[in-house]
Motif scaffolding. Sequence first.
Motif, mmCIF file in Angstrom:
data_model
loop_
_atom_site.group_PDB
_atom_site.id
_atom_site.type_symbol
_atom_site.label_atom_id
_atom_site.label_comp_id
_atom_site.label_asym_id
_atom_site.label_seq_id
_atom_site.Cartn_x
_atom_site.Cartn_y
_atom_site.Cartn_z
ATOM 1 N N ALA A 153 -3.266 -2.767 6.386
ATOM 2 C CA ALA A 153 -2.216 -3.777 6.539
ATOM 3 C C ALA A 153 -0.873 -3.106 6.739
ATOM 4 O O ALA A 153 -0.664 -1.962 6.315
ATOM 5 N N ASN A 154 0.035 -3.825 7.376
ATOM 6 C CA ASN A 154 1.420 -3.370 7.413
ATOM 7 C C ASN A 154 2.316 -4.535 6.993
ATOM 8 O O ASN A 154 1.857 -5.670 6.849
ATOM 9 N N LEU A 155 3.562 -4.241 6.785
ATOM 10 C CA LEU A 155 4.478 -5.232 6.208
ATOM 11 C C LEU A 155 4.602 -6.493 7.057
ATOM 12 O O LEU A 155 4.777 -7.585 6.512
ATOM 13 N N LEU B 106 -5.749 -14.829 -7.395
ATOM 14 C CA LEU B 106 -4.443 -14.799 -8.036
ATOM 15 C C LEU B 106 -3.334 -14.794 -6.987
ATOM 16 O O LEU B 106 -3.400 -14.048 -6.015
ATOM 17 N N ALA B 107 -2.323 -15.634 -7.189
ATOM 18 C CA ALA B 107 -1.171 -15.662 -6.285
ATOM 19 C C ALA B 107 -0.410 -14.346 -6.384
ATOM 20 O O ALA B 107 -0.241 -13.799 -7.474
ATOM 21 N N ARG B 108 0.025 -13.847 -5.254
ATOM 22 C CA ARG B 108 0.826 -12.628 -5.207
ATOM 23 C C ARG B 108 2.050 -12.914 -4.338
ATOM 24 O O ARG B 108 1.922 -13.453 -3.239
ATOM 25 N N ILE C 6 2.961 -7.952 -2.704
ATOM 26 C CA ILE C 6 2.093 -7.472 -1.621
ATOM 27 C C ILE C 6 2.750 -6.282 -0.927
ATOM 28 O O ILE C 6 2.096 -5.276 -0.649
ATOM 29 N N ALA C 7 4.055 -6.380 -0.677
ATOM 30 C CA ALA C 7 4.765 -5.280 -0.017
ATOM 31 C C ALA C 7 4.671 -3.998 -0.840
ATOM 32 O O ALA C 7 4.418 -2.917 -0.300
ATOM 33 N N THR C 8 4.849 -4.124 -2.144
ATOM 34 C CA THR C 8 4.782 -2.955 -3.025
ATOM 35 C C THR C 8 3.412 -2.284 -2.949
ATOM 36 O O THR C 8 3.306 -1.065 -3.052
ATOM 37 N N ASN C 9 2.377 -3.082 -2.744
ATOM 38 C CA ASN C 9 0.995 -2.579 -2.732
ATOM 39 C C ASN C 9 0.370 -2.588 -1.341
ATOM 40 O O ASN C 9 -0.852 -2.510 -1.211
ATOM 41 N N ILE C 10 1.186 -2.653 -0.295
ATOM 42 C CA ILE C 10 0.669 -2.838 1.066
ATOM 43 C C ILE C 10 -0.347 -1.771 1.459
ATOM 44 O O ILE C 10 -1.301 -2.048 2.181
ATOM 45 N N ARG C 11 -0.198 -0.563 0.941
ATOM 46 C CA ARG C 11 -1.127 0.517 1.305
ATOM 47 C C ARG C 11 -2.537 0.285 0.771
ATOM 48 O O ARG C 11 -3.484 0.924 1.216
ATOM 49 N N SER C 12 -2.679 -0.622 -0.177
ATOM 50 C CA SER C 12 -4.008 -0.849 -0.748
ATOM 51 C C SER C 12 -4.807 -1.909 0.012
ATOM 52 O O SER C 12 -5.989 -2.086 -0.246
ATOM 53 N N LEU D 86 -7.799 -2.437 -2.466
ATOM 54 C CA LEU D 86 -8.347 -1.444 -3.383
ATOM 55 C C LEU D 86 -7.173 -1.000 -4.240
ATOM 56 O O LEU D 86 -6.334 -0.217 -3.801
ATOM 57 N N HIS D 87 -7.104 -1.535 -5.447
ATOM 58 C CA HIS D 87 -5.978 -1.278 -6.342
ATOM 59 C C HIS D 87 -6.381 -0.216 -7.358
ATOM 60 O O HIS D 87 -7.343 -0.382 -8.090
ATOM 61 N N ILE D 88 -5.626 0.874 -7.396
ATOM 62 C CA ILE D 88 -5.952 1.986 -8.289
ATOM 63 C C ILE D 88 -5.325 1.742 -9.658
ATOM 64 O O ILE D 88 -4.131 1.457 -9.762
ATOM 65 N N HIS D 89 -6.151 1.843 -10.700
ATOM 66 C CA HIS D 89 -5.686 1.688 -12.082
ATOM 67 C C HIS D 89 -5.459 3.036 -12.757
ATOM 68 O O HIS D 89 -4.490 3.223 -13.470
ATOM 69 N N THR D 90 -6.397 3.965 -12.567
ATOM 70 C CA THR D 90 -6.329 5.293 -13.193
ATOM 71 C C THR D 90 -6.844 6.307 -12.167
ATOM 72 O O THR D 90 -7.365 5.906 -11.115
ATOM 73 N N PRO D 91 -6.776 7.604 -12.471
ATOM 74 C CA PRO D 91 -7.314 8.592 -11.525
ATOM 75 C C PRO D 91 -8.816 8.454 -11.268
ATOM 76 O O PRO D 91 -9.328 9.025 -10.306
ATOM 77 N N THR D 92 -9.520 7.696 -12.095
ATOM 78 C CA THR D 92 -10.966 7.546 -11.902
ATOM 79 C C THR D 92 -11.405 6.102 -11.648
ATOM 80 O O THR D 92 -12.556 5.867 -11.314
#
Length: 153
Positions: A8-10, A30-32, A37-43, A59-65
Motif C-alpha cells: 500500500a501507499n499513502l 476494528l476501525a482505524r 493507517i498512515a503510520t502503519n502503511i508499510r504493513s 502484517l503488524h509486528i508486535h515483537t522481534p518474533t
Amino acid sequence: MSVELTKANLSDIENMQKLVIPEVEAGVILARSSDEIATNIRSYILAREEGEIVGFCALHIHTPTLAEIRSLIVKESKRGMGIGQSLIDKAMQEAKILGLKKVLTLTYKQSFFEKLGFIEIPKESIPEHKIWADCIKCKHFPICNEVSLIKTL
C-alpha cells in the motif's frame, strides 16, 4: 482477470477505508483512522484488480518474533476466489523474510485460518499490550467472540 498483490501507499488510504466500512460497521474489523493507517502503511498488502483495491490485510509486528495478521478484508463480490488466501500467503512470506517465528490473528473466520495452518490458542496467551492497544477500542470489548489463532513459521 488476475489480481495483483502490492504494498500500500499513502494515496490508497481513502479507498482502503471505503472498502472496509461495512465490516467496521458490523464490528467485524476494528476501525482505524487515516493517521493510524498512515503510520502503519508499510504493513499493508493490497489486492488489486484492474487498479481497483479488492482486498487487503496488514502484517503488524508486535515483537522481534511475533506478528499479527489484521484487517483482512476482501470485497464482498470477490469473496471465495482465493484473494484472501493470496493476501495471507504474501503476509506469511514477508513474515519469514523478516525472521518472525509466529503469526497470530484474532478472527471470526476460524475455519478459513485453520485451512491455512493456523491453530487455536487461548486468548489469555495473547500479549497484554495487544489487548490494551487494540482490543480496548473494539465495540465488543471486553466481551470478545473472536477466536485467537497462531501459526509457527
